[in-house]
Motif scaffolding. Structure first.
Motif: not given
Length: 483
Positions: A382-383, A442-447
């Motif tokens: 994610t980071i 949860p990576i999709d939230v980063m955009s």
């Protein structure tokens, strides 16, 4: 920027250096030192172990076009950056350059993006040390090598040690980074060579353009660009480099050219082995362990490689601790961060408070990410995406800025013009692709989260900027000092 400043820059007038006034050491690094630190900060051995796997995962046997496009895209970004590096000297990386073309809003936005970028870069790179070390511990039979508690402990030790090395000065940092790189690269050459010898290159499939897909190629390109993002961070050391208008551009371009070309070559060599080891990879083996198995080499070499890669990645932590701390100093000088961040050790000429602050912020950021994502590997993935998104806006603006610079000077530089357009397009696509083809939670939230965080930080900088408007002229003057 005033007409007096422009005239002084054109005449090459010497000015007192704000960098020297706060205690840093102008003109200290040689061309070899800054170039060595720039290249080793991106840990060639780790790239050799990871980049071909990412290209292969997106494009299969047709992985090399993605590797080549990633190299071309980052070289084009580099070309836009050195358009500024050849003209201006500063310690704020892209933030320093962008103010020469756009108004304050661009400096606020880029300043915010890079502040978040350097914090997450230190957190992510430090975490990668723990991931490789955890893999090594797993080969020894330790089942909880990736447990959050152990990984956070490794991260704390990693960031503390890197900070101590950075506090000792740039010379020590360069020696450590170069030594770790020289130790780690030969082992990856051995594994790659052994795999290629065993499988051959299978050029018929690698050059079968009938099976080439546009989506796979561009997804692979995005992965490759992500692996080289922030390659220009050495510009933060420009004010501490001899003849920066010549040496910094060389250091900037060395990373995308040398490492980009290296990754194209090792992709050619590794793809047949990765294809043969798909079952092993599906079972969770690392790319290095899979290639090691294909080559028929002793299993202990795979474990040893993980340990060596963990040690090598530490060089990147040292590099980004140095880059990021200088960036924090620039923000402090410009009034966007507390003045305390500009405190410098008078004997070693290192920004002590900034180094410690960056390390603490990196640790806290990773701790927050672990709490959010739940496990350490997901937190790192994610980071890593956050790091990429933090650099998209600066790269797009620097591409636009390079076009405006040559237009303003009425200079004929078609290569810069074309390169800048490619840089703008490729970096814009990097973000757009994440929206069109979002990764899993949860990576999709980063955009959405990263642009929001940048916007909040930009607003805070804008408020600070109104309180410190006289600093804008001082900053512009500092940028044009020839050092």
């Amino acid at each position: 920027m005033s007409e007096t400043d422009n005239a002084a820059a054109a005449a090459g007038t010497e000015r007192p250096s704000a960098t020297a006034e706060i205690g840093l050491d102008p003109g200290h690094l040689s061309r070899l030192q800054i170039t060595s630190l720039a290249v080793t900060s991106f840990v060639p051995a780790v790239g050799m172990a990871t980049a071909p796997f990412l290209f292969f995962g997106a494009g299969g046997f047709n992985a090399w076009p993605a590797a080549l496009l990633a190299m071309v895209a980052t070289v084009c970004v580099g070309k836009a950056i050195i358009t500024f590096a050849r003209r201006y000297v500063g310690s704020g990386s892209l933030y320093s350059y962008i103010g020469e073309v756009f108004g304050p809003w661009a400096r606020y936005a880029v300043g915010a993006s890079l502040l978040l970028g350097f914090i997450t870069q230190v957190a992510g790179t430090g975490s990668l040390v723990g991931i490789y070390f955890g893999s090594f511990l797993t080969t020894l039979g330790l089942e909880n090598g990736y447990s959050p508690g152990l990984q956070m402990l490794i991260l704390a030790v990693t960031l503390t040690t890197a900070a101590l090395i950075a506090l000792r000065g740039l010379d020590t940092s360069v020696r450590v980074a170069v030594t770790l790189t020289l130790v780690s690269v030969p082992l990856m050459i051995l594994v790659t060579g052994a795999s290629a010898t065993r499988t051959g290159l299978d050029l018929a499939q690698q050059f079968d353009f009938g099976s080439l897909t546009v989506s796979g190629t561009f997804q692979g390109m995005a992965s490759g660009i992500a692996f080289l993002v922030a390659f220009e961070s050495c510009t933060a050391l420009a004010a501490e480099t001899r003849d920066p208008k010549r040496n910094v551009p060389l250091a900037v371009m060395s990373t995308p050219v040398l490492l980009g070309l290296l990754y194209v070559v090792v992709t050619f060599l590794q793809v047949p082995g990765l294809a043969e080891a798909e079952d092993v990879l599906s079972a969770g083996a690392s790319p290095v362990a899979a290639l090691n198995a294909v080559a028929g080499m002793p299993s202990w070499i795979g474990g040893a490689t993980d340990l060596v890669l963990a040690i090598a990645t530490f060089a990147a932590v040292v590099g980004f601790t140095n880059y990021g701390s200088r960036y924090l100093v620039t923000l402090g000088v410009d009034g966007f961060l507390p003045a305390r961040v500009t405190d410098v050790d008078r004997r070693r000429h290192t920004p002590a408070f900034a180094i410690v602050s960056l390390s603490v912020l990196g640790f806290l950021t990773m701790g927050a990410m672990v709490s959010y994502a739940g496990d350490f590997l997901t937190s790192y993935n994610t980071i890593a995406v956050v790091i990429v998104y933090c650099w998209v806006l600066p790269y797009v603006l620097i591409g636009v800025g390079a076009i405006l610079v040559i237009a303003r000077e009425k200079s004929f530089e078609p290569l810069t013009f074309i390169s800048s357009f490619i840089a703008i397009g490729s970096m814009s696509w990097l973000f757009i692709n994440g929206l069109i083809h979002p990764p899993g939670a949860p990576i999709d939230v980063m955009s959405r989260l990263v642009p929001f965080a940048i916007a909040v930080c930009t607003a805070a900088f804008a408020v600070s900027g109104r309180r410190a408007t006289p600093r804008d002229d001082e900053h512009a003057a500092e940028m044009e000092r020839p050092h």
